[in-house]
Design a protein around this motif. Sequence first.
Motif, PDB file in Angstrom:
ATOM      1  N   GLU A 298       0.827  -1.362   0.157  1.00  0.00           N
ATOM      2  CA  GLU A 298       0.153   0.045  -0.072  1.00  0.00           C
ATOM      3  C   GLU A 298       0.909   1.263   0.049  1.00  0.00           C
ATOM      4  O   GLU A 298       0.561   2.284  -0.653  1.00  0.00           O
TER       5      GLU A 298
ATOM      6  N   ARG B 162       0.996   4.225  -2.951  1.00  0.00           N
ATOM      7  CA  ARG B 162       0.981   5.689  -2.684  1.00  0.00           C
ATOM      8  C   ARG B 162       2.217   6.272  -3.094  1.00  0.00           C
ATOM      9  O   ARG B 162       2.100   7.527  -3.897  1.00  0.00           O
TER      10      ARG B 162
ATOM     11  N   ALA C  63      -5.763   7.667  -6.751  1.00  0.00           N
ATOM     12  CA  ALA C  63      -7.158   7.509  -5.915  1.00  0.00           C
ATOM     13  C   ALA C  63      -6.792   6.238  -5.412  1.00  0.00           C
ATOM     14  O   ALA C  63      -7.435   5.292  -5.533  1.00  0.00           O
TER      15      ALA C  63
ATOM     16  N   GLU D  26      -7.461   5.287  -2.707  1.00  0.00           N
ATOM     17  CA  GLU D  26      -8.560   4.842  -1.649  1.00  0.00           C
ATOM     18  C   GLU D  26      -9.500   3.771  -2.414  1.00  0.00           C
ATOM     19  O   GLU D  26      -9.990   3.209  -1.724  1.00  0.00           O
ATOM     20  N   ARG D  27      -9.635   3.842  -3.905  1.00  0.00           N
ATOM     21  CA  ARG D  27     -10.110   2.823  -4.485  1.00  0.00           C
ATOM     22  C   ARG D  27      -9.625   1.450  -4.263  1.00  0.00           C
ATOM     23  O   ARG D  27     -10.519   0.248  -4.598  1.00  0.00           O
ATOM     24  N   THR D  28      -8.246   1.336  -3.994  1.00  0.00           N
ATOM     25  CA  THR D  28      -7.828   0.013  -3.876  1.00  0.00           C
ATOM     26  C   THR D  28      -7.646  -0.587  -2.369  1.00  0.00           C
ATOM     27  O   THR D  28      -7.567  -1.649  -2.298  1.00  0.00           O
ATOM     28  N   LEU D  29      -7.541   0.339  -1.504  1.00  0.00           N
ATOM     29  CA  LEU D  29      -7.262   0.082  -0.212  1.00  0.00           C
ATOM     30  C   LEU D  29      -8.389  -0.439   0.678  1.00  0.00           C
ATOM     31  O   LEU D  29      -9.667   0.279   0.379  1.00  0.00           O
TER      32      LEU D  29
ATOM     33  N   ASP E 195     -16.514   1.601   4.941  1.00  0.00           N
ATOM     34  CA  ASP E 195     -15.236   2.394   5.009  1.00  0.00           C
ATOM     35  C   ASP E 195     -14.142   1.337   5.051  1.00  0.00           C
ATOM     36  O   ASP E 195     -13.989   0.263   5.328  1.00  0.00           O
ATOM     37  N   GLN E 196     -12.744   2.137   4.941  1.00  0.00           N
ATOM     38  CA  GLN E 196     -11.512   1.394   5.043  1.00  0.00           C
ATOM     39  C   GLN E 196     -11.401   0.626   6.301  1.00  0.00           C
ATOM     40  O   GLN E 196     -10.941  -0.748   6.127  1.00  0.00           O
ATOM     41  N   ASP E 197     -11.742   1.236   7.340  1.00  0.00           N
ATOM     42  CA  ASP E 197     -11.268   0.497   8.620  1.00  0.00           C
ATOM     43  C   ASP E 197     -12.315  -0.798   8.843  1.00  0.00           C
ATOM     44  O   ASP E 197     -12.003  -1.507   9.126  1.00  0.00           O
TER      45      ASP E 197
END
Length: 434
Positions: free
Chosen positions: A262, A266, A272, A274-277, A301-303
């Motif tokens: 990750e 970055r 973008a 956030e689309r993959t994480l 969300d990601q969490d």
Amino acid sequence: MVRAITAGLLLAFSVPTVAHAQDAATQQAAEAGPLDRRAQDVVGWLRGDIAPGDLFTAEFLSQIPAAALEQMNAQLESQFGAVVGVESVETVSPMQARIAIRFERAIGSGTMILADTGEARIAGLQLSDFAPIAGSGASADETGAEAIAADLADLPGVVAAWFGPLDGEPIFSYGDADRQFALGSAFKLYVLGAIGEAVAEGRLRWDQVVPVGQASFPSGITQNWPEGAPATVQTLATLMISISDNTATDTLIRQVGRERVEEFLRRTGHSAPERTLPFLTTREMFLLKTLDVGPTYAATDQDERRAMLADLGGDDVTTEQVVAALAEPVLVEDIEWFASMEDERKLLRSLIAMNDPTLFDILAVSPQLSEKQRAGWSYAGFKGGSEPGVLNLTWLLKDEAGRWHMLAASWLDRQAPVDNAALGLIAVRILALR
């Protein structure tokens, strides 16, 4: 991920057929021998004069039915015009020849293999090298960028393509270079980059032996190896890139650490992330799309996604269940790995900056270009990826002057599986614009 079949560059068949004389040219070929006769019959098949069942072996037709062959024919005619005839037949052995078929706007070359010398049905036919023809009735518009753009526009869904030097303006571009596209297994380039960084920093070595981890689902071979089997980092990385081995990929992600991949994504300047994480393993992606948790995962969300991955389970899910679940596009804009054309340029620049010969060697194992298509390039590396509704083709190329180039194309269709061959054939034509 299911390995991308770049059949657009490699239109391959294993088919049988008995052909009958259709015209004077076929009669002449019959006197020349089975290889010449069958080359003429290929032309007859392409024209629709000879049925696949009269030309190819039953074994091939069991894998690629007549309807699929008809679709391939339509693609060839759409992109290269009507078939004109046999350009040449070069005998390799009594059962094999290198053939060239002339279309109105290109010459397609490849290998033809006969099953026997009796009926002489075709057991293999591969047209892997398409050279556009400028002239002979084909205008620049028919063979050039405008025709390619028109053919890309005809593809259902959304498409983008970019070809040119990594440090300059494109030779050809189509679509929105900033739009995020699902990558399929081309995401493994980010894993390769994270491994390359770990090697450069001394956290891993290419010759370091590591245990193969928990099995993912095909493609690949290491899903059939015993868990814990020893393999070097370089071996796993080579399998990851050259045959898109999913279990090798997941093993490398665990070795280097998800967070390191990750971080590398970055640092490339991805527009973008956030689309993959979270950055999924292949097994996680398959399970999210096979189990009933995919829509929930996509909406959180990601969490919360990270928490869901920790409790994903799925140990009893079979390959057959995965294949059935992914027969059609599933959450292809929600659960995947994403990048734009511009993001891919940044990624390839980051890989080049590592200046690691082993990394370059790994990318070049399966360049998915014929010898003729590689002419003028001192280096060619490739990674593609697909799942139903998703296709990406990405080449890293270096010209003889030492300048690095990218040829990349992405296709996304939320409604139906995409046709790998169609985009692959167009990619060959884009490459010829140089």
